[in-house]
Each structure stands twice: as structure tokens, then as C-alpha cells.
Design a protein around this motif. Sequence first.
Motif, PDB file in Angstrom:
ATOM      1  N   ARG A 172       0.839  -1.203   0.000  1.00 41.97           N
ATOM      2  CA  ARG A 172       0.000   0.000   0.000  1.00 41.97           C
ATOM      3  C   ARG A 172       0.876   1.256   0.000  1.00 41.97           C
ATOM      4  N   GLU A 173       1.916   1.263   0.824  1.00 44.46           N
ATOM      5  CA  GLU A 173       2.829   2.401   0.867  1.00 44.46           C
ATOM      6  C   GLU A 173       3.521   2.608  -0.480  1.00 44.46           C
ATOM      7  N   GLN A 174       3.893   1.518  -1.136  1.00 46.28           N
ATOM      8  CA  GLN A 174       4.530   1.626  -2.442  1.00 46.28           C
ATOM      9  C   GLN A 174       3.572   2.201  -3.476  1.00 46.28           C
ATOM     10  N   ARG A 175       2.313   1.760  -3.425  1.00 46.92           N
ATOM     11  CA  ARG A 175       1.309   2.299  -4.350  1.00 46.92           C
ATOM     12  C   ARG A 175       1.089   3.788  -4.111  1.00 46.92           C
ATOM     13  N   ILE A 176       1.072   4.195  -2.839  1.00 48.59           N
ATOM     14  CA  ILE A 176       0.875   5.611  -2.504  1.00 48.59           C
ATOM     15  C   ILE A 176       2.048   6.445  -3.007  1.00 48.59           C
ATOM     16  N   LYS A 177       3.277   5.962  -2.796  1.00 44.61           N
ATOM     17  CA  LYS A 177       4.459   6.681  -3.264  1.00 44.61           C
ATOM     18  C   LYS A 177       4.463   6.796  -4.787  1.00 44.61           C
ATOM     19  N   LYS A 178       4.065   5.725  -5.461  1.00 39.35           N
ATOM     20  CA  LYS A 178       4.009   5.725  -6.912  1.00 39.35           C
ATOM     21  C   LYS A 178       2.992   6.748  -7.407  1.00 39.35           C
ATOM     22  N   GLN A 226       1.964   9.413  -5.762  1.00 38.45           N
ATOM     23  CA  GLN A 226       2.461  10.758  -5.466  1.00 38.45           C
ATOM     24  C   GLN A 226       3.511  11.185  -6.482  1.00 38.45           C
ATOM     25  N   ASN A 227       4.354  10.265  -6.918  1.00 40.38           N
ATOM     26  CA  ASN A 227       5.360  10.586  -7.932  1.00 40.38           C
ATOM     27  C   ASN A 227       4.708  10.923  -9.256  1.00 40.38           C
ATOM     28  N   ARG A 228       3.634  10.224  -9.592  1.00 35.80           N
ATOM     29  CA  ARG A 228       2.931  10.512 -10.853  1.00 35.80           C
ATOM     30  C   ARG A 228       2.295  11.897 -10.786  1.00 35.80           C
TER      31      ARG A 228
END
Length: 68
Positions: free
Chosen positions: A54-60, A62-64
Motif C-alpha cells: 500500500r505504501e509503495q502504491r501511494i508513493k508511486k 504521489q510521484n505521478r
Amino acid sequence: MAFDSISDFFAMGGYGFYVWLSYGLTFFALAVLIINTLSKKNKIMKVVEHRLSREQRIKKAQNREGTL
């Protein structure tokens, strides 16, 4: 040898029922403890894995948004 035969060994001088019952209960309790511990470990590992993904999806995401 302390016992003359295998049946004397299992009888334990008339206390065999209590001796073997105590061994059985001890091994049962240890088995339940081990199974419970492994079950909880697996549940915790799944929760951690879910949170990390979930944290990885959120970071991804936010980067987009930052690149747009």
C-alpha cells in the motif's frame, strides 16, 4: 533395565495412566502453542506485506502527480 517387560514400562508401577496423561497433555499444549504462534506470525506477515504494498502504491501515485 528398570522394567521387566514393555507392559511394565507402560504401566509404570500402577501410575502409567497419570504419567502418560501428563506427557500427552504436555505435548498437546506445546503443539497448540506452536500452531498458534505460527498462525499469528503468518497473519502479521500478511498485514506487513499488505501495508508495504500500500505504501509503495501511494508513493508511486504521489510521484505521478508530481510529474504532471
